[in-house]
Scaffold this motif. Structure first.
Motif, PDB file in Angstrom:
ATOM      1  N   MET A   1       0.838  -1.195   0.000  1.00 49.70           N
ATOM      2  CA  MET A   1       0.000   0.000   0.000  1.00 49.70           C
ATOM      3  C   MET A   1       0.873   1.244   0.000  1.00 49.70           C
ATOM      4  N   GLU A   2       0.413   2.288  -0.649  1.00 45.18           N
ATOM      5  CA  GLU A   2       1.150   3.547  -0.659  1.00 45.18           C
ATOM      6  C   GLU A   2       1.257   4.118   0.759  1.00 45.18           C
ATOM      7  N   ALA A   3       2.238   4.970   0.954  1.00 50.02           N
ATOM      8  CA  ALA A   3       2.369   5.638   2.253  1.00 50.02           C
ATOM      9  C   ALA A   3       1.142   6.501   2.524  1.00 50.02           C
ATOM     10  N   SER A   4       0.777   6.628   3.807  1.00 52.64           N
ATOM     11  CA  SER A   4      -0.383   7.425   4.183  1.00 52.64           C
ATOM     12  C   SER A   4      -0.204   8.870   3.745  1.00 52.64           C
ATOM     13  N   ARG A   5      -1.256   9.470   3.271  1.00 51.86           N
ATOM     14  CA  ARG A   5      -1.224  10.867   2.846  1.00 51.86           C
ATOM     15  C   ARG A   5      -1.489  11.787   4.038  1.00 51.86           C
ATOM     16  N   GLN A   6      -1.166  13.040   3.863  1.00 50.13           N
ATOM     17  CA  GLN A   6      -1.478  14.050   4.874  1.00 50.13           C
ATOM     18  C   GLN A   6      -2.924  14.497   4.678  1.00 50.13           C
ATOM     19  N   VAL A   7      -3.720  14.435   5.734  1.00 50.62           N
ATOM     20  CA  VAL A   7      -5.107  14.904   5.678  1.00 50.62           C
ATOM     21  C   VAL A   7      -5.350  15.787   6.892  1.00 50.62           C
ATOM     22  N   PRO A   8      -6.319  16.695   6.812  1.00 49.53           N
ATOM     23  CA  PRO A   8      -6.573  17.579   7.959  1.00 49.53           C
ATOM     24  C   PRO A   8      -7.162  16.820   9.140  1.00 49.53           C
ATOM     25  N   LEU A   9      -6.760  17.203  10.333  1.00 47.49           N
ATOM     26  CA  LEU A   9      -7.343  16.694  11.572  1.00 47.49           C
ATOM     27  C   LEU A   9      -8.024  17.857  12.276  1.00 47.49           C
ATOM     28  N   TYR A  10      -9.225  17.607  12.807  1.00 51.07           N
ATOM     29  CA  TYR A  10      -9.962  18.631  13.507  1.00 51.07           C
ATOM     30  C   TYR A  10      -9.826  18.438  15.014  1.00 51.07           C
ATOM     31  N   GLU A  11     -10.312  19.400  15.761  1.00 44.51           N
ATOM     32  CA  GLU A  11     -10.191  19.372  17.215  1.00 44.51           C
ATOM     33  C   GLU A  11     -10.772  18.083  17.777  1.00 44.51           C
ATOM     34  N   THR A  12     -10.094  17.478  18.702  1.00 46.21           N
ATOM     35  CA  THR A  12     -10.403  16.215  19.409  1.00 46.21           C
ATOM     36  C   THR A  12     -10.095  14.978  18.569  1.00 46.21           C
ATOM     37  N   GLU A  13      -9.708  15.117  17.325  1.00 44.72           N
ATOM     38  CA  GLU A  13      -9.431  13.945  16.487  1.00 44.72           C
ATOM     39  C   GLU A  13      -7.992  13.458  16.686  1.00 44.72           C
ATOM     40  N   ARG A  14      -7.815  12.173  16.497  1.00 44.65           N
ATOM     41  CA  ARG A  14      -6.484  11.556  16.580  1.00 44.65           C
ATOM     42  C   ARG A  14      -6.381  10.503  15.474  1.00 44.65           C
ATOM     43  N   ILE A  15      -5.169  10.080  15.192  1.00 35.25           N
ATOM     44  CA  ILE A  15      -4.951   8.998  14.229  1.00 35.25           C
ATOM     45  C   ILE A  15      -4.505   7.757  14.993  1.00 35.25           C
ATOM     46  N   ASP A  16      -5.275   6.672  14.861  1.00 36.74           N
ATOM     47  CA  ASP A  16      -4.950   5.400  15.493  1.00 36.74           C
ATOM     48  C   ASP A  16      -4.456   4.409  14.444  1.00 36.74           C
ATOM     49  N   ASP A  17      -3.781   3.383  14.915  1.00 38.34           N
ATOM     50  CA  ASP A  17      -3.279   2.318  14.048  1.00 38.34           C
ATOM     51  C   ASP A  17      -4.324   1.203  14.002  1.00 38.34           C
ATOM     52  N   LEU A  18      -4.715   0.786  12.779  1.00 41.56           N
ATOM     53  CA  LEU A  18      -5.663  -0.328  12.650  1.00 41.56           C
ATOM     54  C   LEU A  18      -4.976  -1.682  12.808  1.00 41.56           C
ATOM     55  N   LEU A  19      -3.648  -1.675  12.931  1.00 47.13           N
ATOM     56  CA  LEU A  19      -2.860  -2.881  13.243  1.00 47.13           C
ATOM     57  C   LEU A  19      -2.913  -3.933  12.145  1.00 47.13           C
ATOM     58  N   THR A  20      -3.178  -3.513  10.916  1.00 46.73           N
ATOM     59  CA  THR A  20      -3.123  -4.438   9.790  1.00 46.73           C
ATOM     60  C   THR A  20      -2.762  -3.666   8.534  1.00 46.73           C
ATOM     61  N   HIS A  21      -1.837  -4.192   7.748  1.00 44.71           N
ATOM     62  CA  HIS A  21      -1.460  -3.625   6.458  1.00 44.71           C
ATOM     63  C   HIS A  21      -1.118  -2.128   6.543  1.00 44.71           C
ATOM     64  N   ASP A  22      -0.558  -1.705   7.652  1.00 41.58           N
ATOM     65  CA  ASP A  22      -0.146  -0.300   7.846  1.00 41.58           C
ATOM     66  C   ASP A  22      -1.303   0.685   7.731  1.00 41.58           C
TER      67      ASP A  22
END
Length: 255
Positions: A1-22
């Protein structure tokens, strides 16, 4: 899979790992985050190698994200009525460079046939609201209340719409509370969906099941296969080996 792209995050949001296929997933404590139910359904459903899949009540898109790792060619449509979750799911597909395969639709599941077409799908999945609108104390958080209670959508709506979306021979897979099993089977048969596979999920070996995974076939012949039960916690607070592998892979691969 391609590397993750940059996307906007809004207040209270976080990025978690789905623990599969990056894979990564944007979440927020202010809305209903995905849970084990979504992971189990995404692993249980009969995902076609190619063809069309639709996920109803997709939330932030966890189920189609996980299912996409099981097939290189199938394409996915997802329907979500809550605008904030729809936007979050859309950004999750961008984050994981999967917008070309997983398409988001902002709308009411009850209108999904008009939106997506009749009899077009090989698989329909749904992790619907579990609790009747009249039962229990509703969460004061509107996002969580809509995800948990049948306020805008009930079980019959889900199965009726899924039956109309499915091709003849197409599959419909649900995760729900085990106490609603008779309702699910009754409604499936009412809408020409024959239950074909079922698995009960128990929190512990000595506890009654609290979840059911069930898959039916549009226009199928009667024959229900009941798979071995899944016991979430075999010892103490440790996941059983099967569930551990769903989340983390084989234990000996983590050396």
């Amino acid at each position: 899979m391609e590397a993750s792209r940059q996307v906007p995050l809004y207040e209270t949001e976080r990025i978690d790992d789905l623990l599969t296929h990056d894979l990564k997933i944007i979440q927020s404590h202010e809305v209903f985050c995905f849970s084990m139910d979504a992971v189990l359904l995404a692993r249980f459903a009969s995902v076609p190698k190619r063809g069309k899949v639709v996920d109803l009540c997709t939330g932030n898109g966890a189920i189609p994200l996980i299912m996409s790792t099981r097939t290189p060619e199938a394409v996915f449509d997802c329907v979500e009525i809550q605008e904030r979750l729809y936007d979050m799911a859309k950004r999750n597909m961008e984050l994981n460079s999967l917008s070309h395969r997983i398409h988001l639709h902002h709308g009411d599941v009850k209108n999904a046939v008009e939106l997506l077409g009749h009899g077009c799908y090989d698989l329909i999945t749904c992790n619907p609201p579990y609790m009747p609108a009249t039962s229990g104390e509703k969460n004061i958080n509107e996002h969580k209340a809509l995800a948990r209670h049948e306020i805008l959508l009930n079980l019959e709506d889900v199965i009726r719409v899924s039956s109309r979306l499915a091709k003849n021979g197409g599959k419909i897979a649900l995760v729900h509370r085990a106490t609603r099993l008779i309702d699910i089977i009754t409604l499936m048969r009412q809408y020409d969906v024959e239950p074909k596979r079922m698995r009960l999920v128990h929190p512990r070996r000595d506890a009654e099941p609290n979840m059911v995974l069930i898959e039916g076939m549009k226009g199928g012949k009667p024959e229900l296969r009941i798979q071995p039960p899944l016991v979430v916690y075999e010892q103490g607070e440790e996941y059983c080996e099967e569930l551990y592998e769903m989340y983390y892979g084989k234990r000996d691969s983590l050396a």
